[in-house]
Scaffold this motif. Structure first.
Motif, PDB file in Angstrom:
ATOM      1  N   SER A  34       0.948  -0.793   0.484  1.00 29.79           N
ATOM      2  CA  SER A  34      -0.619  -0.346   0.442  1.00 29.79           C
ATOM      3  C   SER A  34       0.795   1.239  -0.147  1.00 29.79           C
ATOM      4  O   SER A  34       0.998   2.568  -0.496  1.00 29.79           O
ATOM      5  N   CYS A  37       1.608   1.824  -3.408  1.00 27.58           N
ATOM      6  CA  CYS A  37       0.821   2.145  -4.296  1.00 27.58           C
ATOM      7  C   CYS A  37       0.009   3.748  -4.210  1.00 27.58           C
ATOM      8  O   CYS A  37       0.253   4.712  -4.744  1.00 27.58           O
ATOM      9  N   SER A  38       0.416   4.138  -2.891  1.00 31.16           N
ATOM     10  CA  SER A  38      -0.104   5.753  -2.155  1.00 31.16           C
ATOM     11  C   SER A  38       1.374   6.820  -3.603  1.00 31.16           C
ATOM     12  O   SER A  38       0.989   7.942  -3.242  1.00 31.16           O
ATOM     13  N   SER A  41       0.416   6.830  -6.838  1.00 30.68           N
ATOM     14  CA  SER A  41      -0.595   8.287  -6.950  1.00 30.68           C
ATOM     15  C   SER A  41      -0.068   9.174  -6.972  1.00 30.68           C
ATOM     16  O   SER A  41      -0.615  10.556  -7.382  1.00 30.68           O
ATOM     17  N   PHE A  72      -6.198   0.215  -7.882  1.00 28.13           N
ATOM     18  CA  PHE A  72      -5.448   0.946  -7.930  1.00 28.13           C
ATOM     19  C   PHE A  72      -4.611   1.015  -9.374  1.00 28.13           C
ATOM     20  O   PHE A  72      -4.840   1.640  -9.396  1.00 28.13           O
TER      21      PHE A  72
END
Ligand code: SF4
Length: 371
Positions: A34, A37-38, A41, A72
């Motif tokens: 995660s 992914c953050s 982004s 995602f």
């Protein structure tokens, strides 16, 4: 107003394990992705917010991007502006096929998938340190096709230690059974610091050259267009638009650890370290390690180095824009290229000798007058 920017590259740095020849920036996937992914982004948001970029292509590479969740990717494709995107590619590895929902990736916006098969021979798959078998590669290609992908690219490698041209031909024949829209056939590169690179394991140069010619002859006889030294498209429309933009020096943005970006006049690159990458973005900073402005000489050398590797060729007018006039007569005498108007276009043999042609042309440029 929209600013045109050809491509967006997203580097997902996780794999199921590390292959024996791999020098890409990738590590074994952690349990929790995660944070990455953050960070990805966040980087895309920071780079595009207020810039109104209009991407034509989106390329998820790595690493094995299909190890990150489809939701995602759906969010990222949407953030990139799904209306303007024409080609949206994701790379995948047959070793993770069971865990991947290919249909969800299609729904996320991907319309092209590149499958790292490398070989259909278990002996060579083991030697390369690939985690999948030949049967698993075939199973994943079937699964991908059944899930609805209609633009599939298969990656193959040749020049493997102990591999004969006959072994490679069997791999190419097996590949054709799946009638992929695109095939990339790469000569194994020995990278220092990798197990295979350090052991210097590779087929002889003569065998590698034979395998290159064999691939060219066999695939073109089966209707494929050999448009770049390692790339074959079943029809014009299946040429990789994203990769072609690299070869044609069209601006792109790369996000993710170690990803490179190109503005048309400058190149920049992100930090390699995954932890530094994530923490820079958590602190609200772009994770850029360094950048360089290109001089006219740099640009001219790039035009030569990239242009002789693909059938778009070298544009003499483009060289002139950077102040260089190239007299192509000596290059034409090599028989490796032909001239159409102001384009110098390599044939299959010319693409194989792209480095030689670029070096020769650079020497000629050095003696040329500024326009
Ligand atoms: S799957 Fe690709 S990126 Fe991952 S370790 Fe193997 S060669 Fe490297």
């Amino acid at each position: 107003m929209q600013n045109s920017c050809a491509g967006l590259y997203v580097h997902a740095p996780f794999c199921v394990s590390k292959c024996s020849y791999c020098a890409f920036n990738s590590v074994v996937k952690p349990a929790d992705t995660s944070g990455m992914c953050s960070a990805l982004s966040s980087e895309l948001y920071r780079r595009t917010n207020n810039n109104h970029l209009e991407f034509q292509t989106f390329y998820a590479g790595g690493g094995t991007p299909t190890l990150l969740p489809p939701e995602f990717w759906a969010g990222l494709v949407n953030m990139a502006g799904s209306e303007s995107l024409k080609e949206v590619t994701i790379e995948t590895n047959p070793a993770s096929a069971d865990a991947v929902d290919y249909h969800a990736l299609l729904l996320a916006g991907f319309n092209r998938i590149s499958v790292g098969v490398q070989s259909f021979n278990n002996k060579y798959l083991q030697l390369l340190g690939r985690r999948h078998s030949a049967d698993e590669a075939k199973g994943s290609l079937k699964l991908i096709s059944e899930s609805g992908f209609r633009n599939i690219s298969i990656d193959l490698m040749y020049g493997l230690p102990g591999q004969t041209p006959e072994d490679h031909r069997t791999d190419v024949e097996e590949t054709l059974r799946f009638a992929p829209q695109h095939i990339s056939a790469y000569d194994l590169t020995l990278e220092p610091g990798t197990p295979m690179g350090d052991r210097g394991e590779k087929a002889s140069e003569n065998f590698c050259t034979d395998m290159y010619h064999q691939t060219d002859e066999f695939l073109t006889a089966n209707g494929y267009i050999h448009y770049e030294v390692s790339s074959y498209a079943l029809e014009e429309k299946y040429r990789s638009v994203h990769n072609s933009s690299y070869w044609n020096r069209i601006p792109y943005i790369g996000i993710g650890p170690s990803a490179h970006s190109f503005t048309g006049t400058a190149r920049s690159w992100n930090v390699n370290s995954i932890s530094q990458y994530e923490s820079a973005l958590l602190q609200g900073e772009l994770p850029v390690e360094s950048s360089e402005e290109l001089t006219d000489e740099n640009a001219a050398h790039e035009i030569l180095a990239l242009g002789f590797r693909n059938t778009n060729g070298v544009d003499l007018d483009e060289l002139a824009e950077f102040g260089f006039r190239l007299d192509p007569n000596e290059l034409l005498q090599t028989g490796l290229i032909s001239r159409t108007d102001n384009l110098l276009v390599p044939d299959a043999e010319g693409m194989l000798f792209a480095d030689f042609l670029a070096l020769k042309a650079s020497e000629l440029l050095a003696g040329s007058h500024r326009v």
